[in-house]
Every structure is written in structure tokens, then in C-alpha cells.
Write an enzyme that holds these catalytic residues in place. Structure first.
Site, mmCIF file in Angstrom:
data_model
loop_
_atom_site.group_PDB
_atom_site.id
_atom_site.type_symbol
_atom_site.label_atom_id
_atom_site.label_comp_id
_atom_site.label_asym_id
_atom_site.label_seq_id
_atom_site.Cartn_x
_atom_site.Cartn_y
_atom_site.Cartn_z
ATOM 1 C CG ASN A 1 -1.137 8.665 -9.027
ATOM 2 O OD1 ASN A 1 -2.129 8.994 -8.253
ATOM 3 N ND2 ASN A 1 0.137 9.174 -8.785
ATOM 4 C CG LEU A 2 -5.751 6.156 -6.567
ATOM 5 C CD1 LEU A 2 -7.031 6.297 -5.819
ATOM 6 C CD2 LEU A 2 -4.301 5.564 -5.968
ATOM 7 C CB CYS A 3 -4.320 0.285 -10.053
ATOM 8 S SG CYS A 3 -2.655 0.525 -10.299
ATOM 9 C CB THR A 4 -9.900 2.294 -9.483
ATOM 10 O OG1 THR A 4 -11.031 2.436 -9.726
ATOM 11 C CG2 THR A 4 -9.082 3.194 -8.571
#
Ligand SMILES: Cc1ncc(COP(=O)(O)O)c(C=O)c1O
Length: 403
Positions: free
Chosen positions: A347-350
Site C-alpha cells: 500500500n505504498l505510493c510506488t
């Protein structure tokens, strides 16, 4: 292996924590006994770098295991756990003057270069000391052939022999031990055994040229654990038996030497599990997607494996960061019978935060639990917990019940 006992324990903890490491002391104790039984005449060292969690260190260092420290901090950690200074071996390239000075007298220094030997000698002179040291040698052989390779680790064998006349004149050091370590994660006991033979023969030559008895011969690490489904345990019983034959052959030569074997992942790897949850699921352009909590920033190895193997299926191992394709399996702890192809992201923005693409798994739903084995070594220590300022995983240690 995920036993019913572990599955029950992990699911119970998963009700309380979103993501967590779970270290099981019972499994750790079994690994310690297994290794000590296979090598009854050798001294086992624990390589703290793979997992310095205090409870792990306490269990290991109260089991007659010595310390392999790769930094001054690890020297202190071993010392705090009651390991005597002459049972802590500090081996690392590029030790600073500060670290050398602080470590002096707190451990056995293993010099990693000719310069470092000279620096230790100069430092000891300022304190009017004579310091017993080991030397890490980069030998003229490898695990699989009779040729050595350039390395940032250790002193090239030929360079060491050439420098010996000078080194013997240094009046504030005394070379008392030899250390070699060429590779980790070896599962073939025959390969390890032929490596041991080469190290014994090299150490006996060094002892002869030194003209003084060695007090230790450190065979380094190497014993691996089966990460992938197509791998089996290294046969440490057979390895131990062959090493015993070698020890007997060299008994008179090394009458004063302790034979040391380093181990990091073999001891701590299997006792650890990483557990996280599926937070969300969605469909995108016909594909099933599941989003898990704390993957890249909770347990780095699966993401790294995915990244490396997506660039090259046959990329060589770069331990302890990357081993090979299929080396970070996981279990889905739900009871669903329906199977579905899914890609699991974190759920990281990468977009790099991905642990599996298009794999057939029991259909995932929010709240489902994923459990990764072998997370006791090179797992929490290598993971960028701070990335994205999320709540990092808990670290839990389950104490074994004493008989
Ligand atoms: C010198 C040395 N000893 C021991 C180890 C521990 O290796 P492993 O965890 O594979 O047993 C390493 C790992 O890199 C190492 O470099």
C-alpha cells in the site's frame, strides 16, 4: 514449515496486529541444537548482523555460542549479552580508527587488510599493548575451483605471504587466528566440505610460516537454508562427519586451535515469520489486484526479489538482499477453496511495491492474512521501515516453554 501450532499462533496474533514479525524461540533452540550436535568439536559463532533482536541474542548467547560481530555496535551487543571478550570476533572491512580503538580489548579483532594490521599495531603501540589478532584471508581458491577472485574482503593470500616477514616484526600485534568466508547460502554439503579442506591446508601453511601456533581457525559461514520449494536442507550431519575426519587429520597440527564455524541465517532464519494483512482488493483492466499492508516497508525481500527477477529471471544471487526466483514463498491463511490469479501489491505510493504478479492463490479478500517463512534473518534488518511514515510492523518474540 507452517505447522498447525504455528498457524494457530500466527492467526491469534494477526487479530491484534496489522503486520508483525514473529520469532519463535522453540524453533530457534531446535536450530541451535541441530548445529551443535552436527559439530560437537567445533565452536559455533552467531553472525549478529542477520538479526540483532535482543531476545534472539540472549537465547543464542546463553547456549554456548560465540559472537561474529560486523561492527562496533555488534561487539557491544554481544558483550551486553555476557559474551566474554575473547569469544567475540570482530570482522569487517573498513574499520575506522574510532572503532578499532573502542574495540581494542573488548573482542578479538580480525584484520581485513595489511593496512589494518599496521594501524592496529600503531594503535596498540600508543597504549603499550601487544594485541592478539586474527587475519581474514582472501584465498587462492573459491568454493568451486582452484582460482581465487578479487574481493573487498580480506587480504589476498599471496599478498599476505609476501608481507609476512614485515608483519612478524610488528611488535604490538600477534597473529593468532585465520578467518575465511567466501559465500553464504550453500546447500551442497560436499561443496562446503571441499572448501573446508582447502581452508585447513591454507591455515596449516600460514601457521608454518608464522612459526607460532594458531589459536583459532574460522571456517566462516556458508551453510544455507532451503528458501525455495525445489530445495532441501543442507546435510549438516554428513558435513559434520567429514569435518570430524579433517579435524582428526589436523589434530596435531592445530593442537592449540579452536575450529570455528559462523552461522547467521541457519540459526535465526527459520525461527522467524513475517505476517501481514490484505487491506483491499480491486479489478483493473481484467486483472485481480490485492493490496497488502507493510510489504516493501515491512519485509523487503519479496519486493526486491520481484524487482530483480522482473529485470532478469537468471540474475545471480546478491546475498543477503537477493537469492533467486521463488525464494520468498508465502502462505495465505484463509480457508477459501476458490482459486484465483492475482497480483499482490503493497500500500505504498510506488509501483515497485509489489510482491507477486499473476499467481494462482486461494481467492483473497480484505482481512486475509499472509505469512512469510524464513523471516528470522536478513529481514527486519534490511527493511526501510521509515518509508512512507506508516506504522512499522511489531516484532514479537515467543518464549519457549521450559520443561
Ligand atoms: C564474514 C561473514 N560471516 C558470516 C556471515 C553470515 O552468513 P550467513 O547468514 O549466510 O550464515 C556473513 C554474511 O554475509 C559474513 O560475511
Amino acid at each position: 514449515m507452517l505447522t498447525q501450532r504455528l498457524r494457530t499462533l500466527l492467526l491469534a496474533e494477526a487479530k491484534k496486529h496489522e503486520s508483525f514479525y514473529f520469532y519463535d524461540e522453540q524453533t530457534l533452540v531446535e536450530s541451535i541444537h541441530h548445529l551443535q550436535q552436527a559439530f560437537p568439536h567445533e565452536q559455533i559463532l552467531y553472525s549478529i548482523k542477520c538479526n540483532p533482536h535482543r531476545a534472539i541474542l540472549k537465547t543464542i548467547f546463553s547456549s554456548d555460542i560465540d559472537a561474529d560481530a560486523a561492527s562496533l555496535g555488534e561487539v557491544y551487543a554481544a558483550s551486553d549479552c555476557g559474551v566474554p571478550s575473547d569469544h567475540i570476533y570482530y570482522s569487517a572491512p573498513g574499520k575506522s580508527d574510532y572503532c578499532l580503538e573502542k574495540a581494542l580489548g573488548q573482542c578479538i579483532l580480525i584484520a581485513d587488510s595489511l593496512n589494518e594490521i599496521r594501524r592496529i599495531n600503531a594503535l596498540a603501540a600508543t597504549k603499550n599493548m601487544k594485541v592478539p589478532i586474527g587475519v581474514r584471508i582472501n584465498p587462492n581458491f573459491s568454493y568451486t575451483d582452484k582460482k581465487g577472485h578479487g574481493s573487498k574482503f580480506g587480504i589476498d593470500e599471496d599478498a599476505f605471504f609476501s608481507a609476512l616477514p614485515e608483519l612478524k616484526k610488528l611488535s604490538h600485534i600477534l597473529i593468532i587466528g585465520v578467518h575465511t568466508h567466501l559465500r553464504s547460502q550453500e546447500l551442497n554439503w560436499n561443496t562446503l566440505c571441499s572448501y573446508y579442506k582447502n581452508v585447513f591446508s591454507l591455515a596449516s601453511l600460514i601457521q608454518e610460516k608464522l612459526n607460532s601456533p594458531l589459536c583459532f581457525l574460522n571456517l566462516g559461514s556458508g551453510i544455507g537454508i532451503p528458501y525455495c520449494q525445489d530445495e532441501t536442507d543442507c546435510d549438516i550431519e554428513s558435513l559434520g562427519q567429514e569435518l570430524e575426519k579433517l579435524r582428526v587429520i589436523y589434530e596435531d597440527t592445530f593442537s592449540q586451535a579452536r575450529i570455528l564455524i559462523e552461522s547467521g541465517r541457519y540459526l535465526a532464519g527459520p525461527c522467524g515469520w513475517y505476517v501481514t494483512h490484505i487491506i483491499d482488493t480491486k479489478e483493473s483492466h481484467g486483472s485481480h489486484i490485492a493490496i497488502a499492508a507493510n510489504t516493501l516497508n515491512g519485509f523487503l525481500r519479496p519486493c526486491l526479489e520481484h524487482l530483480v527477477t522482473s529485470i532478469s529471471e537468471t540474475a545471480p544471487a546478491r546475498e543477503p538482499l537477493f537469492y533467486r526466483t521463488g525464494s520468498t514463498p508465502f502462505y495465505v491463511l484463509n480457508d477459501t477453496q476458490e482459486m484465483e490469479k492475482v497480483t499482490i501489491y503493497g500500500n505504498l505510493c510506488t509501483a515497485a511495491d509489489i510482491i507477486a504478479s499473476d499467481v494462482l492463490l486461494p481467492k483473497l479478500s480484505p482481512g486475509d492474512v499472509l505469512a512469510f517463512p524464513h523471516a528470522g534473518a536478513y529481514s527486519a534488518v534490511l527493511t526501510p521501515f521509515q518509508f512512507s511514515s506508516q506504522v512499522p510492523p511489531e516484532i514479537l518474540f515467543l518464549t519457549a516453554s521450559k520443561p
